[in-house]
Design an enzyme around this catalytic site. Sequence first.
Site, PDB file in Angstrom:
ATOM      1  CG  HIS A 399      58.201  55.595   7.043  1.00  0.00           C
ATOM      2  ND1 HIS A 399      57.739  56.391   6.026  1.00  0.00           N
ATOM      3  CD2 HIS A 399      57.132  54.892   7.476  1.00  0.00           C
ATOM      4  CE1 HIS A 399      56.435  56.190   5.864  1.00  0.00           C
ATOM      5  NE2 HIS A 399      56.039  55.283   6.731  1.00  0.00           N
ATOM      6  CG  HIS A 400      61.052  50.251   4.758  1.00  0.00           C
ATOM      7  ND1 HIS A 400      61.552  49.031   5.129  1.00  0.00           N
ATOM      8  CD2 HIS A 400      62.124  51.086   4.634  1.00  0.00           C
ATOM      9  CE1 HIS A 400      62.884  49.114   5.236  1.00  0.00           C
ATOM     10  NE2 HIS A 400      63.254  50.352   4.942  1.00  0.00           N
ATOM     11  CG  HIS A 469      50.976  52.466  10.423  1.00  0.00           C
ATOM     12  ND1 HIS A 469      50.368  53.646  10.740  1.00  0.00           N
ATOM     13  CD2 HIS A 469      51.672  52.086  11.523  1.00  0.00           C
ATOM     14  CE1 HIS A 469      50.693  53.986  11.975  1.00  0.00           C
ATOM     15  NE2 HIS A 469      51.477  53.057  12.470  1.00  0.00           N
ATOM     16  CD  GLU A 488      47.260  53.046  10.834  1.00  0.00           C
ATOM     17  OE1 GLU A 488      47.177  54.266  10.903  1.00  0.00           O
ATOM     18  OE2 GLU A 488      47.411  52.455   9.747  1.00  0.00           O
ATOM     19  CD  GLU A 494      46.667  57.581   9.643  1.00  0.00           C
ATOM     20  OE1 GLU A 494      47.857  57.812   9.430  1.00  0.00           O
ATOM     21  OE2 GLU A 494      46.037  56.673   9.084  1.00  0.00           O
TER      22      GLU A 494
HETATM   23  C1  NOJ Z   1      49.548  55.773   6.685  1.00  0.00           C
HETATM   24  C2  NOJ Z   1      50.084  55.589   8.057  1.00  0.00           C
HETATM   25  O1  NOJ Z   1      49.081  55.150   8.921  1.00  0.00           O
HETATM   26  C3  NOJ Z   1      50.661  56.907   8.503  1.00  0.00           C
HETATM   27  O2  NOJ Z   1      51.096  56.816   9.836  1.00  0.00           O
HETATM   28  C4  NOJ Z   1      51.777  57.308   7.584  1.00  0.00           C
HETATM   29  O3  NOJ Z   1      52.240  58.580   7.950  1.00  0.00           O
HETATM   30  C5  NOJ Z   1      51.310  57.348   6.127  1.00  0.00           C
HETATM   31  N1  NOJ Z   1      50.628  56.154   5.789  1.00  0.00           N
HETATM   32  C6  NOJ Z   1      52.474  57.515   5.174  1.00  0.00           C
HETATM   33  O4  NOJ Z   1      53.242  56.350   5.155  1.00  0.00           O
HETATM   34 CA    CA Z   2      46.766  54.379   8.373  1.00  0.00          CA
END
Ligand code: NOJ
Ligand code: CA
Length: 690
Positions: A399-400, A469, A488, A494
């Site tokens: 994850h970045h 994302h 995304e 979310e």
């Molecule tokens: C937004 C992303 O859509 C989400 O999936 C992620 O958990 C957060 N940013 C943190 O990076």
């Molecule tokens: Ca998002």
Amino acid sequence: MKNRIVFLLLILLLSVSCKLNTFKWISSPDHDIRVKVNVSKGGAPYYIVKYQKHTVIDTSYLGFEFTSDTKAFSGFEIMKRSFTLQRDGDWEMPWGEQRYVEDNFNGMIVYFREIESPYRNIQLEFKIYNDGLGFRYILPKQEGLNDLVILDEKTEFNLKADHEVWWIPGDWDIYEHLYSHTKLSEINAIDFQVLSGLAQTYIPYNAVNTPLTMKTKRGHYLSFHEANLTNYPGMTLKVDTLNLKLTSELVGNSQDIKAVIKTPFKTPWRTIQLADRAGDLIESTMILNLNPPAIIDVSWFKPTKYMGIWWDMHIGTKSWDYASGRHGATTEYAKEYIDFCAKNGIGALLVEGWNTGWEHWFGDFNREGVFDFVTPYPDYDLKEVVTYAKSKGVEIIMHHETSAAPRTYAEQMDTAYALMNDLGISVVKTGYVGKIIPKGEYHHGQWMVNQYRLAITKAAKANIAINAHEPIKDTGIRRTYPNAISREGLRGQEFNAWSPDGGNPPHHLPTVAFTRMLAGPIDFTPGIFDIKLNPYKPNNQINTTLAHQLALYVVIYSPIQMAPDLIKNYDGHPAFQFIRDVAVDWDKTHIIDGEVGEFVTIIRKERDSNNWFLGSITNEEPRRINIQCDFLDKYKKYTAIIYSDGKNAHWSNNPTEYEIDTVDVFHRSDISLNLAPGGGCAISFVLWDK
Ligand code: NOJ
Ligand code: CA
């Protein structure tokens, strides 16, 4: 103040001969779509599109707005038209909604030359498919047309009729909005209510974003988008509600500059999908066809399901932040997830909040240098987690979160991707939350388009796949760079966890399937079973039934599909069997039926197997669906495991009532099912005697 010179491409008719006139029209291979490219008496180039003999795009002019240091065109003449008729060629997708894609079109390039000195050239290229058309501007390298500053592109789509439209605002910074459904004349993006607490949003015009889907009074469907967005800004469409016309409005920056280019240059394709059935919009492959073939091999990437240390953060049970006392990314918690993945055949685990910097990721413009993408928090032993995962046959997804500081990310990319190579990690989820640094740039402008592309090209060299994302919209670039696996670019799951407006309504995904999904794969993260989120989120819930959540694994396409809920909500749950079984890579896809914003039923055949999967979802309305199993292999028997809404299921007051039925079916079987309000249905068809 910049002296703006508006110049549409002025053209003089070269010839009025009948013969040339006949060549002004070009049609799709099946002749349903006809396109005319010509010039007005006043000398401006235009195009017209007919679909099944009806004019769907009336006279629409084409052109640019440049800065004054570029000599204005004084007008053009048409030098020639070249045609590519019935170009036909199938190609194979390394992963995707289907294995083979038919690429069959009629093409035309119209060559224009200025009628006065310096006689500069410009070309317009059209490709007409059975499912729509694309066109683009070609600016050849030549004297007087080298470095260009584009103030705007003026491509018109003159609809002349007040169609039904499903739209999100032309936000320069985010696509994470709910769709509005209005008449074209009623679009008001300026007063669009952003009630979701987004970290960034900027809607400067009454413009909408693409893919933009419409339905005409005759029952035809249109969708506007772009293909191969490379080194150019994203296109929004400015709405003229009086004249029922859209005009391209490129995303710019605070200097009012839209694009800086060097010739030779080809703009992205402007695309118009045309269909009789809403479902045909989803089956269309035109956007992909308008992108160049793959230039990298991705045999190292295998489509997969994945879990995450992720939903915990969104419902607040854990945090990304080490100092919070609720840190999610610990070695111990990761191992718990790895064990669960291994036990259930889930191929990968995403771990967010593993690296230092999360204390500072939100906030104003001091976010550069916050993340280095290599330093884990003290309670997370990255190497140990990766080694443990590998020993269990599970991959870790990196994850970045760039916190919208792409200069920092660009500086760190080589190191970050080298670490991934060392660890044997081949997929990274990137994030771009917040206002872009430097201030004045926007997520969808040319500068950021190039930042997103830099990540894809650098990752491609390192055999790394990206799931972005807060991305730039998908324009089919996955054909050329199949390491751009998913993104995304919509209001994902979310929002159901924390959006102050209550989350995504039941009609959200039946709309997304016919709008955002036309662009490409979506990392929506379906499959939340704890629908009510009690006691964590008293003001939020998932606004669908549980069966609807299952159906999304088939309806919403992505080569990586998350099973995002907490272990305790899946463990021992009978419906989790569907998530275990459902495929992620497809041989064939067919949309059985659907209406934009109302419902959609999709079947997909798993690659390298004889199994089929069905997903059907509905909006707030309950409905009965009838499925004819004629897609199954003739005279073979299948077991259908049907996950459907319970009799009294309802997205709001009874979302988790569901049923599982097992029946034997063959290609002449019919299955009738009731979908609850906000409900859905998922079916696995498993062949006997494989
Ligand atoms: C937004 C992303 O859509 C989400 O999936 C992620 O958990 C957060 N940013 C943190 O990076
Ligand atoms: Ca998002």
